[in-house]
Design a protein around this motif. Structure first.
Motif, PDB file in Angstrom:
ATOM      1  N   GLU A 169      37.188  44.589  41.307  1.00  0.00           N
ATOM      2  CA  GLU A 169      36.114  43.895  42.011  1.00  0.00           C
ATOM      3  C   GLU A 169      34.986  43.679  41.013  1.00  0.00           C
ATOM      4  O   GLU A 169      34.278  44.622  40.644  1.00  0.00           O
ATOM      5  CB  GLU A 169      35.633  44.721  43.201  1.00  0.00           C
ATOM      6  CG  GLU A 169      34.520  44.036  44.001  1.00  0.00           C
ATOM      7  CD  GLU A 169      34.024  44.909  45.138  1.00  0.00           C
ATOM      8  OE1 GLU A 169      34.012  44.425  46.283  1.00  0.00           O
ATOM      9  OE2 GLU A 169      33.638  46.077  44.882  1.00  0.00           O
ATOM     10  N   TRP A 170      34.818  42.435  40.554  1.00  0.00           N
ATOM     11  CA  TRP A 170      33.794  42.107  39.570  1.00  0.00           C
ATOM     12  C   TRP A 170      32.501  41.702  40.275  1.00  0.00           C
ATOM     13  O   TRP A 170      32.507  40.846  41.152  1.00  0.00           O
ATOM     14  CB  TRP A 170      34.260  40.960  38.675  1.00  0.00           C
ATOM     15  CG  TRP A 170      35.389  41.335  37.761  1.00  0.00           C
ATOM     16  CD1 TRP A 170      36.700  41.029  37.908  1.00  0.00           C
ATOM     17  CD2 TRP A 170      35.273  42.086  36.550  1.00  0.00           C
ATOM     18  NE1 TRP A 170      37.418  41.549  36.875  1.00  0.00           N
ATOM     19  CE2 TRP A 170      36.577  42.203  36.014  1.00  0.00           C
ATOM     20  CE3 TRP A 170      34.214  42.671  35.861  1.00  0.00           C
ATOM     21  CZ2 TRP A 170      36.855  42.873  34.832  1.00  0.00           C
ATOM     22  CZ3 TRP A 170      34.484  43.346  34.682  1.00  0.00           C
ATOM     23  CH2 TRP A 170      35.778  43.449  34.176  1.00  0.00           C
ATOM     24  N   LEU A 171      31.395  42.320  39.864  1.00  0.00           N
ATOM     25  CA  LEU A 171      30.064  41.943  40.340  1.00  0.00           C
ATOM     26  C   LEU A 171      29.431  41.125  39.224  1.00  0.00           C
ATOM     27  O   LEU A 171      29.001  41.659  38.209  1.00  0.00           O
ATOM     28  CB  LEU A 171      29.243  43.195  40.663  1.00  0.00           C
ATOM     29  CG  LEU A 171      29.925  44.198  41.611  1.00  0.00           C
ATOM     30  CD1 LEU A 171      29.016  45.387  41.860  1.00  0.00           C
ATOM     31  CD2 LEU A 171      30.317  43.521  42.918  1.00  0.00           C
ATOM     32  N   VAL A 201      28.016  32.602  37.086  1.00  0.00           N
ATOM     33  CA  VAL A 201      29.302  32.808  36.421  1.00  0.00           C
ATOM     34  C   VAL A 201      30.424  32.447  37.393  1.00  0.00           C
ATOM     35  O   VAL A 201      30.458  32.908  38.535  1.00  0.00           O
ATOM     36  CB  VAL A 201      29.456  34.263  35.940  1.00  0.00           C
ATOM     37  CG1 VAL A 201      30.858  34.474  35.358  1.00  0.00           C
ATOM     38  CG2 VAL A 201      28.404  34.603  34.912  1.00  0.00           C
ATOM     39  N   ARG A 202      31.344  31.633  36.919  1.00  0.00           N
ATOM     40  CA  ARG A 202      32.482  31.239  37.747  1.00  0.00           C
ATOM     41  C   ARG A 202      33.768  31.653  37.052  1.00  0.00           C
ATOM     42  O   ARG A 202      34.007  31.284  35.901  1.00  0.00           O
ATOM     43  CB  ARG A 202      32.467  29.734  37.982  1.00  0.00           C
ATOM     44  CG  ARG A 202      33.605  29.264  38.880  1.00  0.00           C
ATOM     45  CD  ARG A 202      33.626  27.758  38.968  1.00  0.00           C
ATOM     46  NE  ARG A 202      34.811  27.290  39.695  1.00  0.00           N
ATOM     47  CZ  ARG A 202      35.285  26.051  39.629  1.00  0.00           C
ATOM     48  NH1 ARG A 202      34.653  25.150  38.861  1.00  0.00           N
ATOM     49  NH2 ARG A 202      36.348  25.698  40.309  1.00  0.00           N
ATOM     50  N   VAL A 203      34.600  32.445  37.755  1.00  0.00           N
ATOM     51  CA  VAL A 203      35.873  32.883  37.201  1.00  0.00           C
ATOM     52  C   VAL A 203      36.904  31.795  37.458  1.00  0.00           C
ATOM     53  O   VAL A 203      37.198  31.445  38.602  1.00  0.00           O
ATOM     54  CB  VAL A 203      36.334  34.213  37.827  1.00  0.00           C
ATOM     55  CG1 VAL A 203      37.694  34.619  37.267  1.00  0.00           C
ATOM     56  CG2 VAL A 203      35.304  35.301  37.555  1.00  0.00           C
ATOM     57  N   THR A 210      28.871  35.919  43.976  1.00  0.00           N
ATOM     58  CA  THR A 210      28.845  36.668  42.718  1.00  0.00           C
ATOM     59  C   THR A 210      29.861  37.802  42.701  1.00  0.00           C
ATOM     60  O   THR A 210      29.792  38.675  41.841  1.00  0.00           O
ATOM     61  CB  THR A 210      27.442  37.238  42.470  1.00  0.00           C
ATOM     62  OG1 THR A 210      27.090  38.095  43.564  1.00  0.00           O
ATOM     63  CG2 THR A 210      26.415  36.131  42.324  1.00  0.00           C
ATOM     64  N   VAL A 211      30.780  37.807  43.654  1.00  0.00           N
ATOM     65  CA  VAL A 211      31.820  38.845  43.703  1.00  0.00           C
ATOM     66  C   VAL A 211      33.184  38.183  43.548  1.00  0.00           C
ATOM     67  O   VAL A 211      33.514  37.223  44.244  1.00  0.00           O
ATOM     68  CB  VAL A 211      31.772  39.639  45.020  1.00  0.00           C
ATOM     69  CG1 VAL A 211      32.903  40.662  45.064  1.00  0.00           C
ATOM     70  CG2 VAL A 211      30.424  40.325  45.177  1.00  0.00           C
ATOM     71  N   CYS A 212      33.964  38.683  42.607  1.00  0.00           N
ATOM     72  CA  CYS A 212      35.321  38.191  42.402  1.00  0.00           C
ATOM     73  C   CYS A 212      36.275  39.373  42.494  1.00  0.00           C
ATOM     74  O   CYS A 212      36.110  40.369  41.786  1.00  0.00           O
ATOM     75  CB  CYS A 212      35.461  37.517  41.035  1.00  0.00           C
ATOM     76  SG  CYS A 212      37.147  36.933  40.693  1.00  0.00           S
ATOM     77  N   SER A 272      29.590  44.206  35.861  1.00  0.00           N
ATOM     78  CA  SER A 272      29.806  45.483  36.556  1.00  0.00           C
ATOM     79  C   SER A 272      31.062  45.410  37.418  1.00  0.00           C
ATOM     80  O   SER A 272      31.448  44.338  37.892  1.00  0.00           O
ATOM     81  CB  SER A 272      28.610  45.823  37.458  1.00  0.00           C
ATOM     82  OG  SER A 272      27.429  45.973  36.699  1.00  0.00           O
ATOM     83  N   LEU A 273      31.675  46.572  37.623  1.00  0.00           N
ATOM     84  CA  LEU A 273      32.793  46.693  38.546  1.00  0.00           C
ATOM     85  C   LEU A 273      32.294  47.245  39.875  1.00  0.00           C
ATOM     86  O   LEU A 273      31.478  48.170  39.907  1.00  0.00           O
ATOM     87  CB  LEU A 273      33.862  47.641  37.982  1.00  0.00           C
ATOM     88  CG  LEU A 273      34.746  47.088  36.867  1.00  0.00           C
ATOM     89  CD1 LEU A 273      35.671  48.183  36.351  1.00  0.00           C
ATOM     90  CD2 LEU A 273      35.581  45.915  37.376  1.00  0.00           C
TER      91      LEU A 273
END
Length: 433
Positions: free
Chosen positions: A313-315, A320-322, A342-344, A376-377
């Motif tokens: 879980e990326w914060l 930022v776009r994954v 903002t969470v991926c 951050s995770l």
């Protein structure tokens, strides 16, 4: 052989496991067909079931030719249970042949009442108590009684008529505790590598298809990442055992009810919370000089590990776009990814574990709009080995992201193309080469 104009003697089948159902006449004969004249409210018929194979048996009555207002009750003398056959079939555990165990009554009976007490817990009989869970006995269309569990998970039903009932549990807590660790265990169960049993196997069938397979594992990944918001199977987000019980034979009974979120086959969920209470630490490993446009960011193992299931879980910083995540695992069997704001969240598992040493690459993340710093995770991140054992902390690291022209930038670095070397790898404009 005809005993009378309509009655026929019972001729038992001696085939192993055969069911022999018979009624008994007033003169003691076992009959396969027993006719009566006009009955009164005192009429009852002795009935028995004999078989050489024990198990769960169901008694069901065809009442299509019986007047709609005529009561038909089954009395189980062995369990002291009276069951209204108009409400449905009667199911019981047949453990021994008991002569004339049943009576069929053509009148309404006054059922024996039972005090039922118990506790509902998560996962196992010794798991965390499920507070404020709603419990119901009886069918969905004809509930007999409803109650709510205490903060300690305890519950009680008073004066319930003896009989067979379905149990329904509606937890107050939301669904959770499911990620790629559960998906890999489901996949291994399907492959015959590591079997699930009992409540865990029941929870693994998230699609409700009646079997556990790779479709269930993929559904688990998709729900973790948010690709789906519910499982396609019916029946809500939880499973429980027992799903039914027979009350009777004593004035009070006690049961333990175990509940599990669908998909949480490793029973890791602390109900009402996330998997973890703190965010895992993401270490810094080298630097990556950024240019405009898309860049690839490597993620490394900060210690030796052998992950078979990865849940991240990326914060992310705003903007930022994954675009893509490429696991370095050589055999990815299931993968899912979704970014919201903002969470991926990204999750995958492999047919075999990936052996990583400190500094080995776990995956590459292709992004646009990359900004300075270290991401951050989130607390929903977890890495686990192929047996489903989670590592105490997802020990990962990534390069610090730096814009061209900042202190420490390579000499001669321009605004669009920069070069940095780290760990034998060269990063040009944020891309790995």
């Amino acid at each position: 052989v005809s005993q009378s104009r309509y009655d026929f003697y019972k001729l038992n089948s001696w085939t192993a496991g055969a069911l022999n159902l018979a009624t008994r006449s007033s003169d003691g004969h076992l009959l396969s067909i027993q006719a009566t004249g006009e009955w009164d409210t005192a009429l009852w018929v002795p009935t028995q079931v004999q078989t050489t194979q024990n198990g769960t048996l169901t008694v069901e009555a065809d009442l299509s030719d019986v007047d709609a207002g005529q009561p038909v009750w089954l009395e189980d003398l062995h369990l002291n249970v009276q069951h209204d056959l108009r409400l449905g079939a009667y199911t019981y555990a047949h453990m021994a042949n008991v002569a004339d165990r049943f009576r069929i009554h053509f009148r309404a009976l006054v059922p024996v009442v039972v005090q039922l007490n118990g506790a509902v817990r998560y996962g196992t009989a010794t798991g965390l108590p499920m507070a404020q869970a709603q419990l119901q006995i009886g069918s969905a269309s004809q509930p007999v009684a409803t109650t709510t569990s205490s903060p300690q998970g305890e519950f009680g039903f008073s004066a319930v008529p003896a009989g067979q009932y379905a149990i329904t549990v509606l937890p107050a807590q939301g669904w959770g505790g499911v990620n790629a660790t559960d998906a890999v265990l489901v996949a291994r169960h399907f492959a015959g590598q590591q079997g699930l049993t009992g409540l865990a196997e029941l929870a693994a069938d998230v699609t409700g298809g009646g079997s556990v397979n790779a479709t269930d594992a993929l559904s688990i990944l998709n729900r973790y990442t948010g690709q789906i918001s519910s499982f396609p199977g019916l029946g809500g987000d939880f499973v429980w055992t027992p799903s039914s019980l027979v009350l009777g034979g004593q004035s009070s009974q006690s049961i333990g009810v175990a509940v599990l979120a669908k998909g949480d086959v490793n029973m890791s969920y602390v109900t009402g919370t996330g998997l973890r209470t703190t965010q895992p630490r993401l270490g810094e490993r080298g630097a990556l000089w950024l240019s405009e446009g898309e860049v690839e960011v490597p993620v490394f193992a900060a210690s030796a590990m052998d992950p078979a299931a990865v849940s991240l879980e990326w914060l992310l910083p705003a903007g930022v776009r994954v675009l893509e995540v490429r696991p370095s695992m050589p055999s990815v069997a299931g993968f899912s990814m979704l970014q919201r704001g903002t969470v991926c969240r990204v999750a995958w598992y492999g047919a075999n574990a990936q052996s990583l040493r400190e500094g080995d690459e776990l995956c590459r993340i292709r992004v646009s709009g990359a900004v300075d710093g270290i991401w951050s995770l989130g607390s929903a991140s977890e890495l686990a080995d192929e047996r489903g054992k989670a590592y105490a902390e997802p020990a990962l690291s990534m390069p610090r992201l730096l814009r061209s022209g900042q202190g420490g930038a390579p000499a001669g670095a321009g605004s669009s193309v920069t070069v940095s070397a780290y760990g034998g790898r060269v990063y040009v404009g944020g891309r790995i080469s």
